[in-house]
Design an enzyme around this catalytic site. Sequence first.
Site, PDB file in Angstrom:
ATOM      1  N   ARG A  89      11.713 -10.244 -13.304  1.00 52.75           N
ATOM      2  CA  ARG A  89      12.608 -11.068 -12.500  1.00 52.75           C
ATOM      3  C   ARG A  89      13.551 -10.427 -11.364  1.00 52.75           C
ATOM      4  O   ARG A  89      13.580 -10.949 -10.224  1.00 52.75           O
ATOM      5  CB  ARG A  89      13.642 -12.004 -13.351  1.00 52.75           C
ATOM      6  CG  ARG A  89      13.245 -12.993 -14.061  1.00 52.75           C
ATOM      7  CD  ARG A  89      14.359 -13.930 -14.572  1.00 52.75           C
ATOM      8  NE  ARG A  89      14.190 -14.599 -15.905  1.00 52.75           N
ATOM      9  CZ  ARG A  89      13.500 -15.667 -15.753  1.00 52.75           C
ATOM     10  NH1 ARG A  89      13.300 -16.380 -14.723  1.00 52.75           N
ATOM     11  NH2 ARG A  89      13.283 -16.411 -16.896  1.00 52.75           N
ATOM     12  N   LYS A 146       1.976 -23.810  -5.360  1.00 51.29           N
ATOM     13  CA  LYS A 146       0.573 -23.433  -5.979  1.00 51.29           C
ATOM     14  C   LYS A 146      -0.304 -24.481  -6.060  1.00 51.29           C
ATOM     15  O   LYS A 146      -0.359 -24.998  -7.099  1.00 51.29           O
ATOM     16  CB  LYS A 146       0.846 -22.654  -7.323  1.00 51.29           C
ATOM     17  CG  LYS A 146      -0.060 -21.360  -7.294  1.00 51.29           C
ATOM     18  CD  LYS A 146      -0.087 -20.898  -8.570  1.00 51.29           C
ATOM     19  CE  LYS A 146       0.850 -19.822  -8.940  1.00 51.29           C
ATOM     20  NZ  LYS A 146       0.681 -19.115 -10.285  1.00 51.29           N
ATOM     21  N   ASP A 198       4.086 -25.362  -9.492  1.00 45.50           N
ATOM     22  CA  ASP A 198       2.665 -25.252  -9.991  1.00 45.50           C
ATOM     23  C   ASP A 198       2.128 -26.179 -10.432  1.00 45.50           C
ATOM     24  O   ASP A 198       1.361 -27.019  -9.617  1.00 45.50           O
ATOM     25  CB  ASP A 198       2.998 -23.903 -11.069  1.00 45.50           C
ATOM     26  CG  ASP A 198       1.819 -23.291 -11.539  1.00 45.50           C
ATOM     27  OD1 ASP A 198       0.607 -23.492 -11.376  1.00 45.50           O
ATOM     28  OD2 ASP A 198       1.803 -22.322 -12.274  1.00 45.50           O
ATOM     29  N   LYS A 208      15.609 -20.618 -15.341  1.00 47.11           N
ATOM     30  CA  LYS A 208      16.226 -19.461 -14.877  1.00 47.11           C
ATOM     31  C   LYS A 208      15.839 -18.933 -13.552  1.00 47.11           C
ATOM     32  O   LYS A 208      16.341 -18.118 -12.837  1.00 47.11           O
ATOM     33  CB  LYS A 208      16.104 -18.306 -16.077  1.00 47.11           C
ATOM     34  CG  LYS A 208      16.735 -18.581 -17.186  1.00 47.11           C
ATOM     35  CD  LYS A 208      16.533 -17.444 -18.064  1.00 47.11           C
ATOM     36  CE  LYS A 208      16.974 -17.801 -19.709  1.00 47.11           C
ATOM     37  NZ  LYS A 208      16.479 -16.827 -20.576  1.00 47.11           N
ATOM     38  N   GLY A 209      14.517 -19.316 -13.325  1.00 44.77           N
ATOM     39  CA  GLY A 209      13.562 -18.583 -12.373  1.00 44.77           C
ATOM     40  C   GLY A 209      14.207 -18.760 -10.695  1.00 44.77           C
ATOM     41  O   GLY A 209      14.047 -17.797  -9.927  1.00 44.77           O
ATOM     42  N   PHE A 211      -1.195 -15.337 -11.235  1.00 38.62           N
ATOM     43  CA  PHE A 211       0.075 -15.342 -12.035  1.00 38.62           C
ATOM     44  C   PHE A 211       1.104 -14.324 -11.549  1.00 38.62           C
ATOM     45  O   PHE A 211       0.902 -13.270 -11.406  1.00 38.62           O
ATOM     46  CB  PHE A 211      -0.169 -15.020 -13.398  1.00 38.62           C
ATOM     47  CG  PHE A 211       0.830 -15.064 -14.304  1.00 38.62           C
ATOM     48  CD1 PHE A 211       1.308 -16.496 -14.516  1.00 38.62           C
ATOM     49  CD2 PHE A 211       1.913 -14.071 -14.787  1.00 38.62           C
ATOM     50  CE1 PHE A 211       2.229 -16.726 -15.423  1.00 38.62           C
ATOM     51  CE2 PHE A 211       2.885 -14.337 -15.532  1.00 38.62           C
ATOM     52  CZ  PHE A 211       3.203 -15.650 -15.920  1.00 38.62           C
ATOM     53  N   VAL A 212       2.332 -14.934 -10.667  1.00 41.05           N
ATOM     54  CA  VAL A 212       3.113 -13.928  -9.887  1.00 41.05           C
ATOM     55  C   VAL A 212       4.451 -13.985 -10.609  1.00 41.05           C
ATOM     56  O   VAL A 212       4.781 -14.916 -11.268  1.00 41.05           O
ATOM     57  CB  VAL A 212       3.375 -14.873  -8.621  1.00 41.05           C
ATOM     58  CG1 VAL A 212       1.894 -14.614  -7.824  1.00 41.05           C
ATOM     59  CG2 VAL A 212       3.693 -16.318  -8.694  1.00 41.05           C
ATOM     60  N   ASP A 265       9.336 -14.731 -13.977  1.00 41.72           N
ATOM     61  CA  ASP A 265       8.974 -13.913 -14.647  1.00 41.72           C
ATOM     62  C   ASP A 265       7.806 -14.059 -15.396  1.00 41.72           C
ATOM     63  O   ASP A 265       7.158 -14.800 -15.539  1.00 41.72           O
ATOM     64  CB  ASP A 265      10.247 -13.980 -15.794  1.00 41.72           C
ATOM     65  CG  ASP A 265      10.179 -15.139 -16.743  1.00 41.72           C
ATOM     66  OD1 ASP A 265      10.206 -15.255 -18.043  1.00 41.72           O
ATOM     67  OD2 ASP A 265       9.968 -16.363 -16.091  1.00 41.72           O
TER      68      ASP A 265
END
Length: 178
Positions: A164, A130, A102, A42-43, A151-152, A158
Amino acid sequence: MKNDIKEIIFTEEMIQKRVKELGEELNKEYAGKSLLLIGVLKGCFIFFADLARHIDVDCEIRFLTASSYGFSSVSSGKVNIEKDIDFDVEGKNVLIIEDILDSGITLTALRAFVAKHKPASLKLCTLLDKPDRRQLPITAEYTGFVCPNEFVVGYGLDYGERYRNLPFVGSLKPEIYS
């Protein structure tokens, strides 16, 4: 919600400028060609929509759902791809669009998953990279920003399906996700 943010790392203005630049890079790379954009839900949805509006080449838009995080702040190491590809990939120029690279676990699995469908080309585009958290050797051909090891959330990213909708990317206060 904004009170949960420790600091804004990438402002709305920074993001919009960089997304436009990425669109221009993709227009040059794929000039005269068609492109299959595959968003990783979903990001990616906000980044994907903004980027797609800056791409002028002929493109098809599709989505896959994959995750290795769930409601955690660290990867589980197991990638869940919800369904097989139900659209034609063979012989197409494919660009997988993701919110963040990540650990590399999700994108490594997705790249292999899409590659078995025999695209003409396969590249990755991520808003954030990252590298300090990388567990697998993977890089994106197109990157918006190198992100610090925080942690973003925001701009599609989210924590527990929240944050979001923030127009920026910010670090979440540790007490929120600890």
